[in-house]
Design an enzyme around this catalytic site. Structure first.
Site, mmCIF file in Angstrom:
data_model
loop_
_atom_site.group_PDB
_atom_site.id
_atom_site.type_symbol
_atom_site.label_atom_id
_atom_site.label_comp_id
_atom_site.label_asym_id
_atom_site.label_seq_id
_atom_site.Cartn_x
_atom_site.Cartn_y
_atom_site.Cartn_z
ATOM 1 N N SER A 119 0.845 -1.198 0.000
ATOM 2 C CA SER A 119 0.000 0.000 0.000
ATOM 3 C C SER A 119 0.876 1.243 0.000
ATOM 4 O O SER A 119 0.621 2.180 0.749
ATOM 5 C CB SER A 119 -0.847 0.002 1.261
ATOM 6 O OG SER A 119 0.007 0.075 2.390
ATOM 7 N N TYR B 224 -4.127 0.182 3.861
ATOM 8 C CA TYR B 224 -4.966 -1.021 3.759
ATOM 9 C C TYR B 224 -5.522 -1.411 5.139
ATOM 10 O O TYR B 224 -6.556 -2.054 5.228
ATOM 11 C CB TYR B 224 -4.137 -2.224 3.263
ATOM 12 C CG TYR B 224 -3.666 -2.192 1.834
ATOM 13 C CD1 TYR B 224 -4.102 -1.233 0.928
ATOM 14 C CD2 TYR B 224 -2.782 -3.176 1.378
ATOM 15 C CE1 TYR B 224 -3.646 -1.247 -0.390
ATOM 16 C CE2 TYR B 224 -2.344 -3.191 0.059
ATOM 17 C CZ TYR B 224 -2.763 -2.220 -0.817
ATOM 18 O OH TYR B 224 -2.316 -2.240 -2.112
ATOM 19 N N GLY B 225 -4.757 -1.038 6.168
ATOM 20 C CA GLY B 225 -5.037 -1.534 7.518
ATOM 21 C C GLY B 225 -6.426 -1.246 8.050
ATOM 22 O O GLY B 225 -6.926 -1.966 8.919
ATOM 23 N N ASN C 171 2.047 -6.946 5.289
ATOM 24 C CA ASN C 171 1.451 -7.897 6.243
ATOM 25 C C ASN C 171 -0.063 -7.934 6.119
ATOM 26 O O ASN C 171 -0.679 -8.989 6.191
ATOM 27 C CB ASN C 171 1.783 -7.484 7.677
ATOM 28 C CG ASN C 171 3.235 -7.651 8.022
ATOM 29 O OD1 ASN C 171 3.627 -8.625 8.635
ATOM 30 N ND2 ASN C 171 4.059 -6.689 7.628
ATOM 31 N N THR C 172 -0.669 -6.760 5.938
ATOM 32 C CA THR C 172 -2.134 -6.674 5.909
ATOM 33 C C THR C 172 -2.686 -7.449 4.710
ATOM 34 O O THR C 172 -3.663 -8.192 4.833
ATOM 35 C CB THR C 172 -2.573 -5.195 5.834
ATOM 36 O OG1 THR C 172 -1.821 -4.451 6.789
ATOM 37 C CG2 THR C 172 -4.045 -5.043 6.130
ATOM 38 N N CYS D 221 4.228 -4.618 10.237
ATOM 39 C CA CYS D 221 3.834 -3.816 9.073
ATOM 40 C C CYS D 221 5.127 -3.393 8.388
ATOM 41 O O CYS D 221 6.048 -2.881 9.053
ATOM 42 C CB CYS D 221 3.056 -2.585 9.546
ATOM 43 S SG CYS D 221 2.742 -1.377 8.241
ATOM 44 N N THR D 222 5.198 -3.605 7.096
ATOM 45 C CA THR D 222 6.457 -3.335 6.401
ATOM 46 C C THR D 222 6.845 -1.854 6.447
ATOM 47 O O THR D 222 8.027 -1.524 6.402
ATOM 48 C CB THR D 222 6.390 -3.842 4.941
ATOM 49 O OG1 THR D 222 5.216 -3.320 4.309
ATOM 50 C CG2 THR D 222 6.348 -5.352 4.889
ATOM 51 N N HIS D 223 5.856 -0.977 6.565
ATOM 52 C CA HIS D 223 6.167 0.457 6.662
ATOM 53 C C HIS D 223 7.017 0.773 7.908
ATOM 54 O O HIS D 223 7.830 1.690 7.892
ATOM 55 C CB HIS D 223 4.882 1.285 6.759
ATOM 56 C CG HIS D 223 4.218 1.556 5.445
ATOM 57 N ND1 HIS D 223 3.492 0.615 4.772
ATOM 58 C CD2 HIS D 223 4.172 2.675 4.682
ATOM 59 C CE1 HIS D 223 3.017 1.142 3.653
ATOM 60 N NE2 HIS D 223 3.417 2.394 3.570
#
Ligand code: DGL
Length: 258
Positions: free
Chosen positions: A11, A42-43, A74-75, A184-186
């Site tokens: 995202s 997306y979360g 991840n989401t 979360c990759t962010h």
């Protein structure tokens, strides 16, 4: 086929943290990264919205000829990867919060998980934690509401970001965790700031390295490792936020607006 690219989607810019590990391990692979910033975050979306978006992104990458897709989010992984694997022929590699490895490393059996609401409420996440919690481990969770939006703005040094992080992490520190899972990759983009807040006694596990190894294993298993000698390309596409992606990548890689 072997010189076909590996596709990535997220995202926005978070999945670049995964892309970096894959490129470190597999520098000879061509890659295409799709930053779906327009649909970020997306979360906070429903499961069916996340699934539809994931299908759309995968179709886009397939049209570019990708031989394997990394769901660098991840989401999207926890809510959609099973569906993607059923729907498409090519292999998919996903990212799940690395809870089991963190528990293995934890001396106190107490870990914290910072992730999006979409990940923490997913069936896959619940299944994983339920199977572990019966063994008397303590897992303290927090929704990282608002963090992805700030990172997507490209303002990684934002004061508000630090105070939001303190609000989410302080209860975990007080609870006595010794491992923090970034679900979360962010969040890996601001790992240094997070580490500064939690201090050096709490470890952050970089499971993106395990994702890269999984990509390598699948390329070998499917006999699709790139063995051609042509010049390697890494293309980045964004449908909404070039600024943050360009800032993160530096001058080396340009971003194509779509
Ligand atoms: N990078 C995505 C993840 O790993 C961010 C989710 C979001 O857009 O909320 O979950």
């Amino acid at each position: 086929m072997n010189s076909s690219p590996i596709g990535f989607f997220d995202s926005g810019i978070g999945g670049v943290s995964v892309w970096k590990e894959v490129k470190k391990l597999l520098p000879k692979e061509n890659t295409i990264y799709y930053a779906d910033s327009k649909n970020s975050p997306y979360g906070s979306k429903s499961i069916s919205e996340i699934q539809n978006i994931s299908i759309k992104n995968s179709n886009w990458l397939l049209d570019k000829g990708c031989k394997l897709i990394v769901v660098a989010c991840n989401t999207a992984t926890t809510n959609a990867i099973n569906l993607l694997r059923k729907k498409f022929q090519i292999p998919f590699v996903g990212i799940e919060p690395g809870i089991k490895p963190a528990l293995k490393k934890s001396k106190k059996g107490k870990i914290g998980v910072l992730a999006t609401k979409g990940t923490l409420s997913s069936e896959l996440f619940e299944k994983t934690t339920k199977s572990i919690e019966t063994n008397n481990y303590d897992i303290i969770e927090s929704h990282g509401d608002g963090i992805v939006e700030i990172i997507e703005s490209g303002d990684f040094e934002n004061d508000e970001l630090e105070s939001i992080l303190i609000e989410y992490l302080k209860p975990m520190i007080d609870y006595g965790i010794d491992q923090l899972v970034l679900g979360c990759t962010h969040y890996f983009i601001i790992q240094d700031l997070i580490q500064k807040i939690i201090g050096n006694n709490i470890m952050i596990n970089n499971y993106n390295i395990a994702v890269a190894s999984q990509v390598e294993r699948i390329l070998i298993r499917e006999k699709i490792v790139n063995s051609e000698k042509n010049e390697i390309y890494n293309d980045f596409y964004s449908n909404g936020n070039n600024f943050a992606l360009e800032k993160l990548l530096g001058k080396k890689n340009s971003v194509i607006e779509i």
